[in-house]
Enzyme design. Structure first.
Site, short mmCIF file in Angstrom:
data_model
loop_
_atom_site.label_atom_id
_atom_site.label_comp_id
_atom_site.label_asym_id
_atom_site.label_seq_id
_atom_site.Cartn_x
_atom_site.Cartn_y
_atom_site.Cartn_z
N GLY A 75 0.77 -1.24 0.00
CA GLY A 75 0.00 0.00 0.00
C GLY A 75 0.79 1.28 0.00
O GLY A 75 0.20 2.36 -0.14
N CYS A 96 -10.64 2.12 -29.99
CA CYS A 96 -11.88 2.86 -30.24
C CYS A 96 -12.79 2.76 -29.02
O CYS A 96 -13.83 2.11 -29.04
CB CYS A 96 -12.57 2.37 -31.50
SG CYS A 96 -12.82 0.61 -31.52
#
Ligand SMILES: Cc1ncc(COP(=O)(O)O)c(C=O)c1O
Length: 260
Positions: free
Chosen positions: A72, A182
């Site tokens: 973390g 796309c």
């Protein structure tokens, strides 16, 4: 993490049950958050777990021999952010250990972390080339890379710094920097001021050593890029070749379909 872990109350019951079933070695493991830049949270977490070592022993008789603080530790993705000082963090966790483990007579306890992002993140760069520039309602720079190479910006709007090598002191302009898929969210940056690039220029997307290539994918037939290792001035080595269409179809088994 929603999928894992126990509530505080469940914890005591779980250790007791495990001990009754014959388990002999016990660890206490947590994962607080990912990409946290405030070191105090890790110190607080260490204190919480160190206190639990004694509480678990008192309530269940189980001796914890290892505390795992998870991962973390964040990295400074933005230029105005500061890296966590690992040396300072280590000192503070050591102090907490002395107070809550050594002085409480609960030791020895092995303390480990399992960091990912902080180990690799800042040491990777996604190097891409400008294929297109377009000025319509907004100004766009289109790259040959796409979210198949780095999905963090498209997936959750994560910031990755972008530079244009050799143009550090060129005039800057605001662009949406898009990928070549796309998909409307295939953007590496939205409304970002960058040195104004030309078609053909290289663009470097920073801090892609974690959650970059490893989270890559082949959607829309996108092939994953080569990886190059830099190991000192002038020392470059390709450590992974670029994928080919033969790689993409290598696992397809359909009668009469040639893979070459
Ligand atoms: C249990 C566990 N440990 C370690 C890590 C690594 O985290 P990071 O890359 O933020 O250090 C994760 C990531 O989600 C995790 O779930």
């Amino acid at each position: 993490l929603g999928l894992l872990g126990l509530t505080r109350e469940q914890l005591f019951e779980a250790y007791k049950t495990a001990a009754e079933l014959g388990v002999e070695t016990f660890s206490l493991h947590t994962m607080v958050a990912s990409n946290e830049l405030n070191p105090e949270y890790f110190v607080e977490t260490a204190r919480l777990l160190f206190q639990l070592v004694t509480e678990i022993h008192t309530k269940t008789g189980v001796r914890i021999s290892e505390v795992n603080l998870g991962g973390g530790i964040g990295i400074p993705y933005r230029p105005d952010q500061t890296a966590v000082s690992l040396a300072e963090l280590g000192k503070k966790i050591h102090l907490a250990y002395k107070e809550l483990i050594t002085e409480a007579g609960a030791g020895p306890v092995r303390v480990v972390m399992e960091c990912g992002r902080v180990v690799t993140g800042p040491y990777g760069w996604l190097v891409s080339r400008v294929l297109h520039k377009k000025a319509i309602y907004k100004d766009y720079v289109g790259l040959d890379a796409c979210m198949a190479n780095l999905m963090r910006p498209g997936m959750y709007g994560a910031y990755h710094h972008i530079s244009v090598p050799g143009k550090e002191s060129s005039p800057q302009k605001v662009y949406d920097v898009t990928g070549s898929l796309c998909e409307n969210n295939d953007k590496f940056a939205i409304d970002r001021k960058i040195p104004d690039p030309e078609i053909g220029d290289l663009v470097v997307i920073h801090d892609t050593g974690a959650h970059g290539h490893a989270m890559g994918f082949n959607y829309n037939g996108k092939l994953r890029s080569a990886e190059v290792l830099w190991s000192g001035p002038g020392k470059w080595r390709q450590i992974r070749r670029a994928e080919t269409y033969a790689d993409l179809f290598a696992t397809l088994d359909y009668p009469g379909l040639s893979r070459s």
